[in-house]
Design a protein around this motif. Structure first.
Motif, PDB file in Angstrom:
ATOM      1  N   TRP A 315      26.097  31.162  75.691  1.00 57.52           N
ATOM      2  CA  TRP A 315      27.182  30.017  75.811  1.00 57.52           C
ATOM      3  C   TRP A 315      27.385  29.589  77.105  1.00 57.52           C
ATOM      4  O   TRP A 315      27.170  30.243  78.233  1.00 57.52           O
ATOM      5  CB  TRP A 315      28.453  30.734  75.611  1.00 57.52           C
ATOM      6  N   PRO A 316      27.418  28.218  77.307  1.00 58.81           N
ATOM      7  CA  PRO A 316      27.690  27.352  76.327  1.00 58.81           C
ATOM      8  C   PRO A 316      26.689  26.355  76.291  1.00 58.81           C
ATOM      9  O   PRO A 316      26.991  25.149  75.986  1.00 58.81           O
ATOM     10  CB  PRO A 316      29.038  26.615  76.858  1.00 58.81           C
ATOM     11  N   TYR A 319      26.682  24.368  72.991  1.00 62.59           N
ATOM     12  CA  TYR A 319      27.837  23.748  72.875  1.00 62.59           C
ATOM     13  C   TYR A 319      27.624  22.288  73.396  1.00 62.59           C
ATOM     14  O   TYR A 319      27.680  21.262  73.054  1.00 62.59           O
ATOM     15  CB  TYR A 319      28.962  24.207  73.636  1.00 62.59           C
ATOM     16  N   ALA A 341      26.909  27.695  68.628  1.00 59.90           N
ATOM     17  CA  ALA A 341      28.057  27.851  69.669  1.00 59.90           C
ATOM     18  C   ALA A 341      29.073  28.570  69.149  1.00 59.90           C
ATOM     19  O   ALA A 341      29.504  29.599  69.969  1.00 59.90           O
ATOM     20  CB  ALA A 341      28.421  26.379  70.444  1.00 59.90           C
ATOM     21  N   ALA A 345      30.700  32.127  70.932  1.00 66.53           N
ATOM     22  CA  ALA A 345      31.994  31.696  71.777  1.00 66.53           C
ATOM     23  C   ALA A 345      32.335  32.997  72.460  1.00 66.53           C
ATOM     24  O   ALA A 345      32.522  34.242  71.386  1.00 66.53           O
ATOM     25  CB  ALA A 345      32.914  31.004  70.900  1.00 66.53           C
ATOM     26  N   SER A 350      38.060  29.793  72.791  1.00 65.22           N
ATOM     27  CA  SER A 350      36.677  28.910  72.716  1.00 65.22           C
ATOM     28  C   SER A 350      36.343  28.573  71.481  1.00 65.22           C
ATOM     29  O   SER A 350      36.020  27.645  71.107  1.00 65.22           O
ATOM     30  CB  SER A 350      35.538  29.630  73.684  1.00 65.22           C
TER      31      SER A 350
END
Length: 368
Positions: A315-316, A319, A341, A345, A350
């Motif tokens: 993470w992230p 994302y 993601a 999280a 998140s």
């Protein structure tokens, strides 16, 4: 016997002197209580100290309480005195830095504040270099520092004379004298960027300048007001040349932004690449988003993929790839990365943000 009387007389005189002196030190409440109001604009301060008479059902404007024009008040040395804009001693106003009042320049300092009231609803606000006299009885126009003409305004009933800062923004403040059902407003301004830059320059030469964060903060402020030359000078000092200097991801990102603003995009990219090895996953993610915002999707893709490889898809990083493909309008691929993601999280907040972005992508909306 005569000596005894002389001694007694001397003691009596001494006692009387002590009693008179003690009386001189006695304080009793003033009819019009004193007050001070302050306002900060940028890093500059304005303060007004004044005494507050009450209306008490009396007629105010055009009377002895607040007379029209410039008059001989029958006391003191002034033959053409304005209203004292309060009660008792001078009303005084202090500017910590050079300022403007209604667009006219006035130097930093303390001034006696007076008002020349007019029957037509206008008023002349007077700033006198004499700030220590009683009322306006000793007013002398030769001591004027500034005069500005303003319009009076109708106002809700104010029993006690009040100075209030009725409007404030990042470079100015409007103060209004409010009493009975009238207000006398005037606008005070400061050249905030110049004042702050001068203050920063001075502080970087004293103890404040003996640490790196001070130079970084200085560079950030200079950059925020568009002074890129000074911003670059200060961020360079944070990075090299001083005992406290150190190149970090944070100051490299700031320098990169400055270089970009100066049109030196290749140098900006090189600056960021020089600190990739020390960057955290979150820092690289933030830089990638910065590149997306700037429209450089090619470089953003390189950064997000480097981040995923360097940090083992933690993470992230997924994302970031999701944001990249969203920027490319490839929402199907973006959803795939955001679902990964979502699994990584770190907390409920998140996860909620990621899920909200997945929902937007499913609706065909960009998440950047």
């Amino acid at each position: 016997m005569k000596k005894i009387y002389q001694i007694i007389a001397s003691l009596a005189i001494c006692l009387l002197i002590v009693q008179v002196d003690a009386t001189a030190q006695i304080k009793t409440p003033a009819t019009s209580q004193k007050a001070t109001v302050n306002q900060t604009v940028g890093i500059s301060d304005v303060s007004i100290t004044y005494s507050r008479p009450s209306v008490r059902g009396r007629k105010i404007w055009g009377t002895q309480l607040a007379h029209y024009g410039f008059q001989n008040l029958g006391f003191g040395t002034s033959k053409a005195a304005p209203w004292r804009a309060g009660a008792d001693e001078n009303t005084v106003i202090t500017f910590s830095h050079d300022a403007t009042v209604e667009g006219k320049a006035i130097k930093a300092g303390t001034y006696g504040l007076h008002v020349g009231l007019q029957e037509n609803g206008t008023a002349t606000v007077v700033f006198s270099n004499n700030s220590t006299s009683w009322g306006s009885y000793f007013y002398d126009e030769n001591e004027d520092a500034l005069r500005v003409d303003v319009k009076m305004a109708d106002n809700a009933h104010t029993e006690l004379l009040t100075y209030a800062f009725v409007a404030v923004d990042n470079a100015s403040a409007t103060v209004a004298l409010q009493w009975e059902k009238k207000a006398i407003p005037f606008k005070i301004g400061f050249d905030v960027p110049s004042i702050v830059m001068e203050d920063i320059s001075n502080k970087l030469r004293d103890q404040t300048g003996f640490n790196r964060p001070a130079w970084e903060s200085a560079a950030q402020y200079a950059f925020s007001i568009g002074n890129t030359e000074k911003a670059l000078e200060w961020v360079n000092a944070a990075q090299a040349g001083q005992f406290f200097s150190q190149k970090t991801f944070g100051n490299a990102q700031l320098k990169s932004a400055i270089l970009n603003q100066m049109g030196k995009s290749n140098e900006a990219i090189a600056e960021m690449e020089s600190v990739f090895d020390q960057a955290t996953a979150l820092e690289l993610h933030g830089y990638g988003r910065q590149l997306i915002a700037g429209g450089n999707l090619e470089k953003a893709e390189e950064v997000f993929k480097t981040n995923a490889k360097k940090n083992n898809n933690a993470w992230p990083t997924q994302y970031g790839l999701g944001r990249l493909y969203s920027a490319k309008a490839d929402y199907k691929t973006a959803i795939k990365y955001l679902q990964k993601a979502l699994q990584n999280a770190p907390n409920a907040g998140s996860k909620g943000n990621v899920q909200a972005n997945i929902d937007k992508l499913k609706k065909g909306e960009d998440i950047n």
